[in-house]
Design a protein around this motif. Sequence first.
Motif, PDB file in Angstrom:
ATOM      1  N   SER A  22      17.492   8.344   3.936  1.00  0.00           N
ATOM      2  CA  SER A  22      18.344   7.575   5.128  1.00  0.00           C
ATOM      3  C   SER A  22      19.401   6.483   4.764  1.00  0.00           C
ATOM      4  O   SER A  22      19.400   6.596   4.199  1.00  0.00           O
ATOM      5  CB  SER A  22      17.404   6.656   5.515  1.00  0.00           C
ATOM      6  OG  SER A  22      17.728   6.344   6.882  1.00  0.00           O
ATOM      7  N   THR A  23      20.613   7.239   5.614  1.00  0.00           N
ATOM      8  CA  THR A  23      21.697   6.178   5.279  1.00  0.00           C
ATOM      9  C   THR A  23      21.399   5.230   5.274  1.00  0.00           C
ATOM     10  O   THR A  23      22.346   4.259   5.228  1.00  0.00           O
ATOM     11  CB  THR A  23      22.462   6.937   6.144  1.00  0.00           C
ATOM     12  OG1 THR A  23      22.487   6.903   7.591  1.00  0.00           O
ATOM     13  CG2 THR A  23      22.838   8.325   5.788  1.00  0.00           C
ATOM     14  N   ARG A  24      20.641   4.636   6.247  1.00  0.00           N
ATOM     15  CA  ARG A  24      20.068   3.628   6.988  1.00  0.00           C
ATOM     16  C   ARG A  24      19.423   2.353   5.205  1.00  0.00           C
ATOM     17  O   ARG A  24      19.057   1.178   5.563  1.00  0.00           O
ATOM     18  CB  ARG A  24      19.313   2.733   7.799  1.00  0.00           C
ATOM     19  CG  ARG A  24      20.033   3.346   8.385  1.00  0.00           C
ATOM     20  CD  ARG A  24      19.184   3.457  10.183  1.00  0.00           C
ATOM     21  NE  ARG A  24      19.748   4.141  11.250  1.00  0.00           N
ATOM     22  CZ  ARG A  24      20.294   3.614  12.581  1.00  0.00           C
ATOM     23  NH1 ARG A  24      19.147   1.903  12.727  1.00  0.00           N
ATOM     24  NH2 ARG A  24      20.338   4.211  13.573  1.00  0.00           N
ATOM     25  N   SER A  25      18.873   2.822   4.296  1.00  0.00           N
ATOM     26  CA  SER A  25      18.053   2.211   3.490  1.00  0.00           C
ATOM     27  C   SER A  25      19.546   1.560   3.132  1.00  0.00           C
ATOM     28  O   SER A  25      20.515   1.927   2.546  1.00  0.00           O
ATOM     29  CB  SER A  25      18.272   3.505   2.149  1.00  0.00           C
ATOM     30  OG  SER A  25      18.365   3.415   0.728  1.00  0.00           O
ATOM     31  N   SER A  26      19.386   0.301   2.367  1.00  0.00           N
ATOM     32  CA  SER A  26      19.485  -0.724   1.930  1.00  0.00           C
ATOM     33  C   SER A  26      19.764  -0.925   0.597  1.00  0.00           C
ATOM     34  O   SER A  26      20.609  -1.832  -0.255  1.00  0.00           O
ATOM     35  CB  SER A  26      18.888  -2.051   2.420  1.00  0.00           C
ATOM     36  OG  SER A  26      17.755  -2.359   1.573  1.00  0.00           O
ATOM     37  N   GLY A  27      19.330  -0.529  -0.497  1.00  0.00           N
ATOM     38  CA  GLY A  27      19.253   0.234  -2.305  1.00  0.00           C
ATOM     39  C   GLY A  27      18.055  -1.173  -2.775  1.00  0.00           C
ATOM     40  O   GLY A  27      18.634  -1.282  -3.736  1.00  0.00           O
ATOM     41  N   ASN A  28      17.279  -1.956  -1.346  1.00  0.00           N
ATOM     42  CA  ASN A  28      16.477  -2.288  -2.666  1.00  0.00           C
ATOM     43  C   ASN A  28      15.022  -2.301  -3.089  1.00  0.00           C
ATOM     44  O   ASN A  28      14.360  -2.442  -3.653  1.00  0.00           O
ATOM     45  CB  ASN A  28      15.716  -3.186  -1.532  1.00  0.00           C
ATOM     46  CG  ASN A  28      15.080  -2.863  -0.606  1.00  0.00           C
ATOM     47  OD1 ASN A  28      14.802  -1.878  -0.768  1.00  0.00           O
ATOM     48  ND2 ASN A  28      14.496  -3.459  -0.218  1.00  0.00           N
ATOM     49  N   ALA A  30      12.545  -0.210  -1.580  1.00  0.00           N
ATOM     50  CA  ALA A  30      11.559  -0.162  -0.964  1.00  0.00           C
ATOM     51  C   ALA A  30      12.005   1.379  -0.262  1.00  0.00           C
ATOM     52  O   ALA A  30      12.088   0.259   1.646  1.00  0.00           O
ATOM     53  CB  ALA A  30      12.223  -1.473  -0.398  1.00  0.00           C
ATOM     54  N   CYS A  31      11.486   2.422   0.135  1.00  0.00           N
ATOM     55  CA  CYS A  31      12.802   3.473   0.280  1.00  0.00           C
ATOM     56  C   CYS A  31      11.204   4.435   0.232  1.00  0.00           C
ATOM     57  O   CYS A  31      10.979   5.022  -0.880  1.00  0.00           O
ATOM     58  CB  CYS A  31      13.846   4.228   0.090  1.00  0.00           C
ATOM     59  SG  CYS A  31      14.882   2.156   0.912  1.00  0.00           S
ATOM     60  N   VAL A  32      11.749   5.431   1.279  1.00  0.00           N
ATOM     61  CA  VAL A  32      10.763   6.947   0.647  1.00  0.00           C
ATOM     62  C   VAL A  32      12.180   8.405   0.951  1.00  0.00           C
ATOM     63  O   VAL A  32      13.483   8.055   1.416  1.00  0.00           O
ATOM     64  CB  VAL A  32       9.671   7.448   2.136  1.00  0.00           C
ATOM     65  CG1 VAL A  32       8.747   6.047   1.879  1.00  0.00           C
ATOM     66  CG2 VAL A  32      10.465   7.145   3.273  1.00  0.00           C
ATOM     67  N   GLU A  33      11.691   8.856   0.656  1.00  0.00           N
ATOM     68  CA  GLU A  33      12.395  10.135   0.549  1.00  0.00           C
ATOM     69  C   GLU A  33      11.764  11.278   1.142  1.00  0.00           C
ATOM     70  O   GLU A  33      11.313  11.647   0.966  1.00  0.00           O
ATOM     71  CB  GLU A  33      13.632  10.681  -0.921  1.00  0.00           C
ATOM     72  CG  GLU A  33      13.911   9.790  -1.724  1.00  0.00           C
ATOM     73  CD  GLU A  33      14.704   9.828  -2.701  1.00  0.00           C
ATOM     74  OE1 GLU A  33      15.833  10.056  -3.534  1.00  0.00           O
ATOM     75  OE2 GLU A  33      13.715  10.282  -3.361  1.00  0.00           O
ATOM     76  N   VAL A  34      12.352  12.324   1.322  1.00  0.00           N
ATOM     77  CA  VAL A  34      12.270  13.506   2.721  1.00  0.00           C
ATOM     78  C   VAL A  34      12.456  14.590   1.488  1.00  0.00           C
ATOM     79  O   VAL A  34      14.120  14.773   2.032  1.00  0.00           O
ATOM     80  CB  VAL A  34      11.987  12.712   3.932  1.00  0.00           C
ATOM     81  CG1 VAL A  34      11.824  12.286   4.606  1.00  0.00           C
ATOM     82  CG2 VAL A  34      13.926  13.057   4.619  1.00  0.00           C
ATOM     83  N   ALA A  35      12.159  15.525   2.008  1.00  0.00           N
ATOM     84  CA  ALA A  35      12.614  17.087   1.838  1.00  0.00           C
ATOM     85  C   ALA A  35      11.844  18.021   3.102  1.00  0.00           C
ATOM     86  O   ALA A  35      10.627  17.693   3.110  1.00  0.00           O
ATOM     87  CB  ALA A  35      12.358  17.623  -0.180  1.00  0.00           C
ATOM     88  N   VAL A  41       7.837  19.231   5.962  1.00  0.00           N
ATOM     89  CA  VAL A  41       8.249  17.975   5.357  1.00  0.00           C
ATOM     90  C   VAL A  41       7.168  16.534   4.389  1.00  0.00           C
ATOM     91  O   VAL A  41       5.971  17.203   4.357  1.00  0.00           O
ATOM     92  CB  VAL A  41       8.681  16.905   6.897  1.00  0.00           C
ATOM     93  CG1 VAL A  41       9.381  15.706   5.993  1.00  0.00           C
ATOM     94  CG2 VAL A  41       9.313  17.902   7.526  1.00  0.00           C
ATOM     95  N   ALA A  42       7.850  17.281   2.918  1.00  0.00           N
ATOM     96  CA  ALA A  42       7.397  16.318   2.063  1.00  0.00           C
ATOM     97  C   ALA A  42       8.021  14.847   2.181  1.00  0.00           C
ATOM     98  O   ALA A  42       9.829  15.018   2.744  1.00  0.00           O
ATOM     99  CB  ALA A  42       7.721  17.194   0.047  1.00  0.00           C
ATOM    100  N   VAL A  43       7.121  13.838   1.468  1.00  0.00           N
ATOM    101  CA  VAL A  43       7.693  12.418   1.744  1.00  0.00           C
ATOM    102  C   VAL A  43       7.401  11.782   0.533  1.00  0.00           C
ATOM    103  O   VAL A  43       6.195  11.919   0.109  1.00  0.00           O
ATOM    104  CB  VAL A  43       7.266  11.666   2.627  1.00  0.00           C
ATOM    105  CG1 VAL A  43       7.621  10.005   2.766  1.00  0.00           C
ATOM    106  CG2 VAL A  43       7.273  12.491   4.358  1.00  0.00           C
ATOM    107  N   ARG A  44       8.511  11.501  -0.108  1.00  0.00           N
ATOM    108  CA  ARG A  44       8.033  10.827  -1.882  1.00  0.00           C
ATOM    109  C   ARG A  44       8.540   9.363  -1.706  1.00  0.00           C
ATOM    110  O   ARG A  44       9.606   8.851  -1.039  1.00  0.00           O
ATOM    111  CB  ARG A  44       8.596  11.292  -2.662  1.00  0.00           C
ATOM    112  CG  ARG A  44       9.762  11.749  -2.998  1.00  0.00           C
ATOM    113  CD  ARG A  44      10.386  12.216  -3.804  1.00  0.00           C
ATOM    114  NE  ARG A  44      11.240  13.062  -4.352  1.00  0.00           N
ATOM    115  CZ  ARG A  44      12.226  13.001  -5.735  1.00  0.00           C
ATOM    116  NH1 ARG A  44      12.035  13.559  -5.771  1.00  0.00           N
ATOM    117  NH2 ARG A  44      13.853  13.221  -5.451  1.00  0.00           N
ATOM    118  N   ASP A  45       7.763   8.533  -2.335  1.00  0.00           N
ATOM    119  CA  ASP A  45       8.650   7.433  -3.030  1.00  0.00           C
ATOM    120  C   ASP A  45       9.448   7.296  -3.536  1.00  0.00           C
ATOM    121  O   ASP A  45       9.593   7.640  -5.197  1.00  0.00           O
ATOM    122  CB  ASP A  45       7.313   6.475  -3.833  1.00  0.00           C
ATOM    123  CG  ASP A  45       8.048   4.857  -4.150  1.00  0.00           C
ATOM    124  OD1 ASP A  45       9.013   4.634  -4.303  1.00  0.00           O
ATOM    125  OD2 ASP A  45       7.348   4.112  -4.720  1.00  0.00           O
TER     126      ASP A  45
END
Length: 76
Positions: A22-28, A30-35, A41-45
């Motif tokens: 997400s463009t709202r990801s703060s870079g800390n 604690a995010c997920v990525e999607v493809a 839709v694939a989701v991963r840590d």
Amino acid sequence: MSGHDGRSARKIDLTDVNWRKSTRSSGNGACVEVAFVGNSVAVRDSKETRGAALVISAAGWTAFLDGTRFGRSGRS
């Protein structure tokens, strides 16, 4: 291997997919990525990019997003 409904689970090759955060990801971290892979839709840590990914239907992803937008937790 079978899913919770008894149907066979299929393996999806995620080697060359385009993962995005997400463009709202703060870079800390604690995010997920999607493809987006076909109708799935694939989701991963984002910290464990070599780890497992959850693959759900596009309809399931849309329902998840709608639930988060409208504050539905899915709990009774």
